[in-house]
Design an enzyme around this catalytic site. Structure first.
Site, PDB file in Angstrom:
ATOM      1  N   GLY A  20       0.811  -1.216   0.000  1.00 25.77           N
ATOM      2  CA  GLY A  20       0.000   0.000   0.000  1.00 25.77           C
ATOM      3  C   GLY A  20       0.841   1.262   0.000  1.00 25.77           C
ATOM      4  O   GLY A  20       0.797   2.058  -0.925  1.00 25.77           O
ATOM      5  N   GLY A  58       7.079   1.264  10.205  1.00 25.16           N
ATOM      6  CA  GLY A  58       6.855   1.099   8.767  1.00 25.16           C
ATOM      7  C   GLY A  58       7.538   2.129   7.901  1.00 25.16           C
ATOM      8  O   GLY A  58       7.887   1.845   6.753  1.00 25.16           O
ATOM      9  N   GLU A  59       7.748   3.335   8.443  1.00 23.62           N
ATOM     10  CA  GLU A  59       8.258   4.419   7.600  1.00 23.62           C
ATOM     11  C   GLU A  59       9.639   4.932   7.994  1.00 23.62           C
ATOM     12  O   GLU A  59      10.310   5.582   7.191  1.00 23.62           O
ATOM     13  CB  GLU A  59       7.233   5.563   7.600  1.00 23.62           C
ATOM     14  N   LEU A  74       8.306  -5.852  18.458  1.00 22.29           N
ATOM     15  CA  LEU A  74       7.319  -6.855  18.824  1.00 22.29           C
ATOM     16  C   LEU A  74       7.590  -8.211  18.193  1.00 22.29           C
ATOM     17  O   LEU A  74       7.267  -9.245  18.772  1.00 22.29           O
ATOM     18  CB  LEU A  74       5.921  -6.363  18.438  1.00 22.29           C
ATOM     19  N   ASN A  75       8.159  -8.209  16.995  1.00 21.61           N
ATOM     20  CA  ASN A  75       8.513  -9.450  16.320  1.00 21.61           C
ATOM     21  C   ASN A  75       9.752  -9.175  15.485  1.00 21.61           C
ATOM     22  O   ASN A  75       9.677  -8.489  14.461  1.00 21.61           O
ATOM     23  CB  ASN A  75       7.360  -9.930  15.431  1.00 21.61           C
ATOM     24  N   PRO A  76      10.919  -9.642  15.912  1.00 22.96           N
ATOM     25  CA  PRO A  76      12.154  -9.309  15.187  1.00 22.96           C
ATOM     26  C   PRO A  76      12.129  -9.676  13.712  1.00 22.96           C
ATOM     27  O   PRO A  76      12.711  -8.974  12.881  1.00 22.96           O
ATOM     28  CB  PRO A  76      13.222 -10.108  15.946  1.00 22.96           C
ATOM     29  N   THR A 111       9.435  -9.924  11.481  1.00 27.10           N
ATOM     30  CA  THR A 111       8.637  -9.015  10.664  1.00 27.10           C
ATOM     31  C   THR A 111       9.193  -7.597  10.725  1.00 27.10           C
ATOM     32  O   THR A 111       9.105  -6.850   9.747  1.00 27.10           O
ATOM     33  CB  THR A 111       7.167  -9.030  11.111  1.00 27.10           C
TER      34      THR A 111
END
Length: 771
Positions: free
Chosen positions: A275, A737-738, A664-666, A668
């Site tokens: 997206g 994410g950014e 939270l999740n290495p 991902t």
């Protein structure tokens, strides 16, 4: 926690002073921040098997009976009107069911422009959608052709005979600058910021730089093309399978536009193939839904790659002035960041390139302002790290220039101006360890091998250089996220929220979170998302979705705890305890102070004669955003080589060192960071929308001509992080994410200067600019 995590937390307590985590409602500590189970562990994506086996169904893959197919026709002019329109050849072409133009398009209002607070305002443009003969930009939709097959629709679209009466468009950036507007605000921030007398301080500074940096138009290129499958049941029930990152908001807007009850509109989007800001509500959804209603049968529209370029906006071009003054010790006395970007008055997404400059450095004075240029073009929209990605290129290039002039290591110059509080607002940082990202990142990268003098390292024809830069992206938590938890007697749980999964691992991470929050193994928890019929989530944007949904799950778990205590009754081991005195642990309810007092969910629900219990709750207001300065930050390092013969650039290594709260999740997270850094490479070296300012037409609307990094362009990428929890955010997390893209272009540009001595201030940095 792992030994590494314990060491990190211990060092922060000792060196920085520790504020106990206290995000839970009422100011009590959240036990998941310091003592985690599934959260913080490496975990493969739960949707991975569905995708690799082809069982995941995207918007253009949903099986529907009597499906029709559509294609768009675009205006070839930028301004004017349709003078003559003959659809007869298309109407009579084989398989054609409908040709939709402004003549037979239903009367529909345009959606309200995107708002950060109003979920019914998600439009990227408020221009009329196929409502009249006026043309307002090159690429505007002028017709939709529907046929029995895609090939028939595409062929019939080529048969439309349209004559245009062109008018003179405003398409030249340089010409339009004279009439540029100064908006009052950029998103939720004040636009013009003036502290002290920055121009005077700049003129009097012992050391200074003052230059203009330019960045080009850029377009979205998600792997999955924009697509939707529309199904009407009668005139009053609508189902849309859409490739969107705003599921619940889109459903609300579509209900309003088509005069439907909200419960009669359902938007489904369980999987989205990328997206990055572009998968919002655009003209193609509106015309496709209107056409399907006229037809009374299902319809599918998947945009061609060219159509994506022509009606889906991207990153605005910018012209940025950055000026920095420093005293003899390198302390900044003035920081000026100003310039121009394109945002037509019918658009809603400013390219806020000055926002990052407000938070990164301490300075004696500031002058920050940007202006909007009005052009007759497709409305621009958010594109990964909008504003910050390109604003950091200008600011961090200027920092590097100043460091070189002063003979100071560029990391040292940055750290000399590290702020203790937010430089503009004065608000305390909630958690801030950017200094650590630089020191640890530099050690891992081998920064000590960098030579200060440009061109000092060489291997044959190859000049070798190192560069670094920093990035900042603000924390955001949306107030409207809602979650539903259904706890069953067998100890399994279903957690539901209409969140979006665009490839970042939302379903996986929220399953991990819910499992820890409910005291259950991950295998007993299902996280359901991607459907507007579920409790509403805000759009996925601004790196805000994870903490927004996490806040809603926390609120629902708090409510569930109270319900379970009530159901437990007087015969329970936890009888007499308040909800605040127990927690959900080991598959049941347990007393915080006395671990022996515990009862399983199965026992409580069996005694209450309940098969399941369901609660729904909305996250608390994001007051932490008002009290603290909260930013994810990065230090990016690049090593590359430049051919002295051809000007070819080969990036050899990238390292990103991040401070983003709890990871939270290495697995991902590393994927998100690396994906952002690869997009940063494209920003730096290859991506540019070629815009013909005579006609307003995009000239390279394909992946053959618009160059994004391919596998052979991507070097070894290493990522690392501090892992320090932010005590004011859900789970101690901030968005990731950014921040990965932010700072990369400057690190590359600075490495090129270190290799060649050539300072390029105009992206992308192509070989012709180095010869």
């Amino acid at each position: 926690m792992s030994k590494v995590q314990n060491a990190i937390v211990g060092s922060v307590r000792t060196v920085l002073g520790w504020v106990p985590p206290r995000w839970l409602p009422g100011g009590t500590p959240d036990p998941l921040i310091d003592g985690r189970g599934a959260i913080g562990r490496q975990a493969s994506r739960l949707d991975g098997p569905l995708k690799v086996t082809g069982r995941a169904r995207f918007a253009a893959e949903v099986a529907v009976d009597r499906l029709s197919y559509a294609t768009l026709v675009h205006s070839p002019i930028a301004r004017g009107r349709i003078a003559q329109l003959d659809t007869s050849a298309a109407d009579n072409a084989p398989g054609v069911i409908l040709v939709l133009t402004h003549r037979n398009m239903p009367r529909i209002d345009s959606p309200a422009l995107i708002s950060m607070t109003d979920v019914s305002a998600v439009g990227n443009s408020d221009l009329p959608i196929l409502q009249d003969a006026e043309i307002r930009y090159n690429g505007q939709v002028v017709a939709l052709v529907v046929a029995e097959t895609q090939e028939q629709a595409d062929h019939a679209a080529s048969l439309l005979a349209i004559d245009y009466a062109p008018a003179t468009p405003a398409t030249r950036f340089e010409d339009a600058k004279a009439e540029a507007r100064v908006p009052d605000s950029l998103l939720i921030e004040r636009n013009h910021v003036s502290v002290g007398k920055a121009e005077r301080e700049l003129a009097q500074a012992a050391h200074r730089v003052d230059n203009v940096y330019r960045t080009p138009w850029q377009n979205h290129n998600a792997i999955e093309l924009h697509a939707l499958t529309v199904i009407w049941e009668g005139e009053d029930t609508l189902t849309v399978h859409d490739a969107t990152q705003m599921i619940a908001p889109s459903a609300a807007v579509l209900a309003k536009l088509f005069g439907l009850r909200k419960d009669r509109v359902r938007v489904l989007s369980p999987f989205v193939g990328g997206g990055f800001g572009g998968k919002g509500l655009w003209d193609h959804q509106i015309v496709a839904i209107a056409a399907a209603r006229l037809l009374g049968r299902p319809l599918r529209l998947m945009l061609s790659r060219e159509s994506v370029y022509r009606i889906i906006g991207g990153r605005s071009p910018t012209e940025q002035r950055v000026a920095i003054g420093a005293d003899r010790d390198g302390s900044f006395t003035a920081l000026i960041h100003s310039g121009y970007s394109v945002m037509p008055p019918y658009a809603a997404c400013p390219e806020a390139f000055t926002l990052g400059s407000r938070a990164l450095y301490r300075a004696g004075s500031f002058e920050i302002v940007q202006r909007h240029v009005d052009l007759d073009v497709v409305p621009n929209t958010f594109m990964r790290a909008p504003g910050e990605a390109i604003g950091s290129f200008a600011l961090e290039s200027a920092i590097d220039e100043l460091a070189h002039r002063m003979g100071i290591d560029p990391i040292d110059l940055r750290l000399r101006n590290e702020p203790e509080r937010h430089p503009i607002s004065g608000a305390p940082f909630s958690q801030h360890a950017r200094r650590r990202t630089f020191t640890e990142g530099a050690t891992r990268f081998g920064w000590e091998r960098r030579q200060h003098a440009p061109g000092a390292r060489r291997e044959g024809e190859w000049l070798i250089g190192m560069g670094c830069a920093t990035g900042s992206f603000p924390y955001a938590r949306m107030p409207s996220a809602t979650a539903r938890i259904t706890l069953r007697r067998d100890g399994s749980a279903l957690v539901a929220c209409s969140a979006q999964e665009m490839g970042m691992g939302t379903a996986t991470v929220q399953t991990q979170h819910a499992a820890d929050r409910l005291g259950l193994p991950v295998s007993d928890v299902v996280f359901q998302l991607g459907d507007s019929a579920l409790p509403a989530a805000p759009m996925a944007g601004g790196s805000s979705q994870t903490v927004s949904v996490a806040g809603a799950i926390i609120a629902a778990a708090e409510k569930l705890t109270g319900e379970l205590v009530r159901l437990a009754g007087n015969d329970s081991p936890v009888a007499g305890l308040r909800a605040s005195e127990v927690r959900l642990v080991d598959g049941g309810v347990g007393a915080i102070e006395d671990t022996a007092r515990h009862e399983t969910y199965r026992s409580i629900l069996t005694r209450a004669k309940r098969e399941e219990i369901t609660v729904t709750a909305t996250g608390s207001p994001p007051l932490e955003m008002l009290k603290y300065a909260m930013h994810s930050t990065s230090a990016v390092f690049c090593e590359l080589r430049v051919s002295e013969v051809t000007g070819e650039i080969r990036v050899d290594r990238l390292l990103g060192s991040f401070d983003c709260g709890t990871i939270l999740n290495p697995q991902t997270a590393a994927s998100q960071f690396k994906g952002g850094m690869i997009m940063g490479l494209g920003l730096a070296l290859t991506e540019e929308t070629l815009f013909d300012d005579r006609s307003g037409r995009i000239m390279n609307p394909s992946l053959a001509d618009y160059h994004i990094p391919v596998h052979l362009d991507v070097p070894e990428i290493e990522v690392m992080w501090t892992g320090i929890p932010d005590p004011r955010s859900p789970l101690g997390a901030r968005g990731i994410g950014e921040i990965g893209i932010t700072g990369v272009a400057a690190a590359v540009a600075n490495a090129i200067f270190n290799a060649t001595g050539r300072r390029v201030r105009d992206l992308p940095i192509t070989l012709d600019k180095l010869l």
